[in-house]
Design an enzyme around this catalytic site. Structure first.
Site, short mmCIF file in Angstrom:
data_model
loop_
_atom_site.label_atom_id
_atom_site.label_comp_id
_atom_site.label_asym_id
_atom_site.label_seq_id
_atom_site.Cartn_x
_atom_site.Cartn_y
_atom_site.Cartn_z
N ASP A 1 33.59 25.53 -3.45
CA ASP A 1 34.48 24.74 -4.31
C ASP A 1 34.67 23.40 -3.61
O ASP A 1 34.41 23.25 -2.41
CB ASP A 1 35.82 25.45 -4.55
C1 BGC Z 1 38.01 23.23 -9.00
C2 BGC Z 1 36.69 23.71 -9.53
C3 BGC Z 1 35.89 22.52 -10.03
C4 BGC Z 1 35.71 21.52 -8.90
C5 BGC Z 1 34.91 20.30 -9.29
C6 BGC Z 1 37.85 22.10 -7.98
O1 BGC Z 1 39.09 21.56 -7.64
O2 BGC Z 1 38.70 24.31 -8.39
O3 BGC Z 1 36.87 24.65 -10.54
O4 BGC Z 1 34.65 22.94 -10.54
O5 BGC Z 1 37.00 21.08 -8.47
O6 BGC Z 1 35.64 19.48 -10.16
#
Ligand code: BGC
Length: 752
Positions: free
Chosen positions: A233
């Protein structure tokens, strides 16, 4: 952001290059490396629509500044359709839009289990049940990947709350971890083969998910055979070397100036073969997502129509006691449309999944256009959407309008600030000004239909009986007004079912005393008893049960037949029954199969969903419905021996919801008995009952004059025998009068 210069085609990778492979080139893409045959791969949020940043404005902070894309309904609404084929179509459309924008990896679907209704991202997740989650999310994965775009399951794993999400430790025992929180990932990987997966921010039992070798290597790769790319993530990696060693592939977003991987490669402390493995996985992903002939055209109108269909199929008719629905648009008199949400719709959630829609239809617009025969259609906002603000004048105006109308359509729901990525709710009630409004409006007019817009469950218990009908629309996506009107006016007969329980009170929920935890830990003390498993085990009243959803027609269930297969057949049960549409409208029913395992081998839930089928029937028509149940889907996780299905009596219930079981039978199903290995810590009773160790131990005891002293006394009394038989052999050997030593017991074990 300008990516670092690409190495020339014939360049041999230097330690610098290799280190750079382990992280993105920028916020959204991987680095191209022609020398290794690698092209750059582009990623994008999100699960229900593309959030592609404008290349001139790629800063992630600009969440709202993405290029226009179709905003489909989020997972909660898609899940409520209980229609994997429809979800697959949405996945295909998402995949096409991704291809059109040159996106290789779509960062979704999110398949966290809804442990608490308070989780601010519940709108992005499918259900409180792992098998149901996997069926729906698997269809989404297949749809996206059918277009040559990788789906990326997220967030692996236990990212079930937003509070403290970057560091909280989800403390979970192995059985609930396997059976509830990992199972959705396992089954989606088994059935749909996603090409990518995103590791979560949080810790699991103390260790960050992105740096957890048990999770990322032992379970994901070795046990499940996952062969895709594991992406972190965004910002979830704290020690990039430990993450690589644990099994993570790609650290996102790009951190090209971090030298730690480079240094560890240079001094030999990081095994360079891990980078070869990563290069192979990147190459495989590039091959899987190779688009060939370049960008493809998108039919925006067709995608908008699909959004409309998906949202109306996901609408759940919670309550229609007064039969106010459907509304006849030609004969409805003076209609009051009340609620700011009719004019300012909430059709998606907030955070990284937020999409810049290609168009939006409000309910107020759609109803004005379509209530063609109404004497009048008048709007009053009733409340404001700004959290915590109430305006008595708005309320009074709405109640006056209600009092002079023949029918009220009241739009209620959660303002955007109530639920969002990074924020959990603290209550499952609607805002207090809306609760006051619904009561006052209902006092002024007995004919009130409530249309709900919210991404996670809200209790209706405090006002449900004041109104004639309630439809849970969840978050509809961009065709909001048309989807809502389709259902309210009966052009679509609702067939959605709840993929999560709606509780009466927050205090009744399984995680109530342990959400969102304290001091960096959230203990999952309820174990496997999450969602309906909990409400059923505790015999708790619910607002609406898992699987609930009414229709404008009615269905009869009859002639249940259950074929039981042999212990080695991958199919354990074949369920069949007759379903009849007994009403006057065409409609669809979701036939649900629940199994209660009564083998007694482990602590078991009352019932668990094991299969379902959505069946469309014309009025008066009947159909024989067949639902096969896989043996693997009946397994439970035994903490000592792993996945087991021992067979035994299984209570099969078929019905219209988890608490509306129409047909039931108990069948004896063959399985494979569990053999718990005997150790010196096994109870004396298990030893004596063991076919080999029992006689061996007994022979020694008998040869030495039997068991005497306190243990002998205990064993000879009916009242106290269990106390001795339940004691481990390692303990009874400590008592004078037990004539066998622990070493002799170990020798018996060696001979087994
Ligand atoms: C979120 C993800 C997301 C990623 C990219 C993160 O903060 O938890 O679900 O895909 O950001 O935007």
């Amino acid at each position: 952001m300008t990516p670092d210069p690409m190495p020339p085609d014939d360049a041999r990778p230097t330690p610098d290059d290799l280190a750079l492979l382990t992280t993105g080139a920028d916020y959204w893409s991987t680095r191209a490396f022609p020398g290794l045959g690698l092209r750059s791969l582009r990623m994008s949020d999100g699960p229900h629509g593309l959030r592609v940043q404008d290349d001139d404005n790629p800063d992630h902070l600009g969440l709202g500044r993405s290029l226009p894309a179709t905003c489909f309904p989020p997972a909660v609404t898609l899940a409520s359709t209980w229609d994997p084929d429809l979800v697959r179509s949405v996945g295909e459309a998402l995949g096409r839009e991704a291809r059109a924008r040159g996106v290789d990896v779509l960062l979704g679907p999110g398949i966290e289990i809804k442990r608490s209704p308070l989780c601010g991202r519940n709108f992005e997740y499918y259900s409180e049940d792992p098998l149901f989650t996997a069926r729906m999310a698997g269809a989404m994965v297949q749809g996206i990947q059918s277009q040559g775009v990788a789906a990326c399951l997220k967030h692996f794993a236990c990212n079930t709350q937003e509070t403290d999400r970057l560091r909280v430790s989800a403390d979970v025992d192995e059985r609930p971890l396997r059976e509830i929180y990992l199972r959705g990932f396992e089954l989606t990987i088994r059935d749909a083969g996603p090409w990518a997966l995103m590791s979560a921010y949080n810790r699991i039992n103390g260790l960050h998910a992105s740096q957890n070798p048990w999770l990322l290597t032992e379970v994901l790769r070795r046990e499940w055979g996952f062969d895709g790319l594991v992406v972190s993530d965004w910002g979830a990696v704290h020690d990039p070397v430990a993450a690589l060693e644990a099994g993570l592939d790609l650290r996102m977003p790009g951190q090209p100036t971090d030298r730690r991987v480079h240094d560890a490669l240079a001094d030999g402390s990081l095994d360079a073969s891990l980078i070869d493995r990563l290069a192979e996985r990147l190459a495989r992903l590039a091959e899987r997502t190779a688009h060939g002939a370049g960008p493809i055209p998108i039919d925006e109108d067709a995608h908008h129509r699909l959004t409309r269909r998906a949202a109306s199929q996901g609408a759940v008719l919670l309550h229609n006691d007064a039969n106010l629905l459907p509304i006849d648009p030609r004969r409805c008199g003076r209609v009051a449309v009340i609620g700011e949400l009719a004019r300012t719709p909430r059709y998606q959630g907030a955070g990284s999944s937020a999409v810049n829609p290609t168009r939006v239809i409000t309910a107020w617009d759609a109803l004005q256009q379509r209530l063609t025969g109404a004497a009048s259609v008048t709007f009053a906002p009733g409340y404001r959407l700004t959290a915590g603000t109430s305006d008595d004048d708005l309320g009074t105006e709405a109640v006056t309008l209600a009092g002079t109308s023949d029918l009220v359509v009241l739009f209620l729901g959660l303002p955007a600030a109530y639920e969002a990525e990074g924020r959990d709710r603290t209550t499952i009630e609607l805002p207090s000004e809306q609760v006051a409004l619904v009561r006052a409006v209902a006092a002024a007019n007995p004919r009130v239909v409530v249309a709900l817009s919210n991404g996670s469950a809200v209790s209706t218990a405090a006002w449900r009986n004041d109104v004639g009908a309630i439809v849970e629309f969840w978050l509809t996506g961009q065709a909001h007004g048309d989807s809502v009107a389709d259902v309210l006016l009966g052009e679509v007969n609702p067939s959605g079912k709840l993929p999560e329980t709606v509780p009466v009170r927050l205090e009744d929920t399984s995680s109530y005393l342990d959400f969102p935890g304290e001091a960096g830990h959230v203990r999952h003390g309820e174990g496997i008893f999450v969602g309906y498993r909990w409400f059923d085990a505790r015999r708790l009243e619910v607002d609406y049960p898992f699987g609930h959803g009414l229709s404008y027609t009615s269905f009869a269930y009859s002639d249940l037949a259950i074929a039981v297969r042999d212990a080695d057949d991958p199919e354990a049960l074949a369920i069949s029954l007759t379903l009849t549409n007994t009403g006057r409208r065409p409609g669809a029913e979701v036939v649900q199969v629940y199994v209660g395992d009564r083998s007694g081998v482990l602590l078991m839930p009352e019932r668990e969903i094991r299969g379902f089928a959505k069946v469309h029937l014309a009025p008066g028509a009947s159909q024989r419905v067949e639902i096969p149940i896989r043996r693997a889907d009946l397994e439970h996780y035994h903490p000592e021996v792993g996945w087991v299905f021992t067979g035994g009596p299984m209570e099969v219930g078929v019905g219209s919801s988890s608490r509306d079981i129409r047909l039931q039978a108990t069948v004896e199903v063959p399985g494979h008995p569990v053999e718990i290995p005997l150790t010196v810590w096994s109870p004396l009773g298990d030893w004596l009952a063991h076919p080999v160790a029992g006689p061996a131990l007994r022979a020694l005891i008998d040869a030495r004059g039997g068991i005497t002293g306190r243990l002998g006394d205990l064993l000879s009394s009916e009242v106290s025998a269990d106390s001795a038989l339940g004691s481990p052999v390692a303990s009874v050997t400590q008592f004078p009068g037990f004539p066998v030593s622990i070493e002799e017991a170990e020798e018996i074990l060696d001979r087994l």
